[in-house]
Scaffold this active site. Sequence first.
Site, PDB file in Angstrom:
ATOM      1  N   HIS A 105       0.804  -1.222   0.000  1.00 56.96           N
ATOM      2  CA  HIS A 105       0.000   0.000   0.000  1.00 56.96           C
ATOM      3  C   HIS A 105       0.838   1.274   0.000  1.00 56.96           C
ATOM      4  O   HIS A 105       0.279   2.372   0.036  1.00 56.96           O
ATOM      5  CB  HIS A 105      -0.952  -0.010   1.195  1.00 56.96           C
ATOM      6  CG  HIS A 105      -2.005  -1.056   1.092  1.00 56.96           C
ATOM      7  ND1 HIS A 105      -3.219  -0.838   0.480  1.00 56.96           N
ATOM      8  CD2 HIS A 105      -2.026  -2.351   1.504  1.00 56.96           C
ATOM      9  CE1 HIS A 105      -3.949  -1.949   0.527  1.00 56.96           C
ATOM     10  NE2 HIS A 105      -3.242  -2.885   1.140  1.00 56.96           N
ATOM     11  N   ASP A 158       3.044   9.216  -1.942  1.00 59.73           N
ATOM     12  CA  ASP A 158       1.959   8.444  -1.352  1.00 59.73           C
ATOM     13  C   ASP A 158       1.632   7.269  -2.258  1.00 59.73           C
ATOM     14  O   ASP A 158       1.559   7.435  -3.487  1.00 59.73           O
ATOM     15  CB  ASP A 158       0.719   9.319  -1.186  1.00 59.73           C
ATOM     16  CG  ASP A 158      -0.090   8.980   0.063  1.00 59.73           C
ATOM     17  OD1 ASP A 158       0.029   7.842   0.544  1.00 59.73           O
ATOM     18  OD2 ASP A 158      -0.820   9.862   0.552  1.00 59.73           O
TER      19      ASP A 158
END
Length: 465
Positions: free
Chosen positions: A157, A364
Amino acid sequence: MNRLVIISNRVSAPKGSESGAQGGLAVALSSALRQYSGVWFGWSGERTDTFTGDIHFQRDHGVTTATMDLEDQDIDEYYNGYANRTLWPLFHYRVDLAEYEREFAGGYQRVNERFAQTVTPLIEPGDVVWIQDYHLFPLGDELRRRGCENRIGFFLHIPWPPRRLLSILPEAQELVRRLFAYDVIGFHTEEWLESFLDFVRLEMGATITGDVVTLGTRSVRVLACPIGIDTPEFVDLARGVTARLAYRRMRDSADGRDMIVGVDRLDYSKGLEERFLGYERFLVEHPEERKEVFLLQIAPPSRGAVGSYQRIRNTLESLSGRINGAYADVDWVPIRYVNQGYGRDTLAGIYRAAKIGLVTPLRDGMNLVAKEYVAAQDPEDPGVLILSRFAGAAAQLTEAILVNPYSAEEVSDAIRMALRMDKPERIRRWRACMASIEQQDINWWRQQFLDALMLPLSVAAPAAD
């Protein structure tokens, strides 16, 4: 598939939309588990004097969870140490903050062994095992060593760093080699996937045939599969009673001013310091706008035991205080800086009330706040998303205003552009972003990955020279 067994570092029992504690991943995994019978296993977040491997079961909101407690040393070395002082900064390109200690690596290995030892009795023949994120890179290999022959997938992730950057990590090749115990490895974007392939091919001599990577006798399927949100659910939240109350509260509080909103866990990767400086640049360059707009930054604290997180909190408190001191008037402050979390239904109302969603991480893996902001908007009068081009979501939300978060000038220009954007342009951009969010939602993400995990590997023979 008999059941789905999800394993992640932390497990929090689902608490419904009223909870501010559940992040995007927790919501996503809960949604996936509701579609299947199965269990979500991981650390409870609690401490124990002596590790026993006892499992605590709970069923809430249709999800069965199984958790174990960890010792103080485990938490210090595995979680605060290797996961968050070594891997997290390195994988987010912050070489200057990464720490390399043998004790951290040893604790990381020990806890992954404890995960495997404890969860193995829960895995039944025919179950599909889905392991989540950087805390548990070696877990698939540990399960194989204990005789687990189930299909095992791994999803990362966070970003996968470039080859030269990853090479800084001691024993990086050993860490990557152990990933070949999985049947499928998933990444959010093609960029993160290509960085992985670059490392295993050039540093380790792996061969790549289509979407299958082979190293020695082991082959693994790889795919880019961006996570989404439960779009219909979040749209409904934005129309619900709690969201409407939050919307009215924010509109009344704004007193006719335009609100810019940022919602981020307090973390150096989120670019909050750079965001504040970009917003200050806007105030300096456009003094006529000063009392017409304000920034609401919601930043719940996290990982308080890690020194770099303490420093970023101190920096932001100082910076927001300085900016407010320099530019505030008796009836207006430029930044409202809030260090607490809110429930997703409350956030949906806050998003809807904001003229601009300011999502500017320095790096991110995905960023679900960007998608939630878009989903919360009024289709007839939507706000504008300003998004870092270094967030994974930027690959999908191409009609957002994409910025370099390191550039205060770009952030300032983007704020000005968003505030002056006419309604037809705002609607056009919103519709394009919303189409992506609707098509590639949480159910699409889950199905894409699980479909890949159930496929048998087929590797074509290499062509003759």
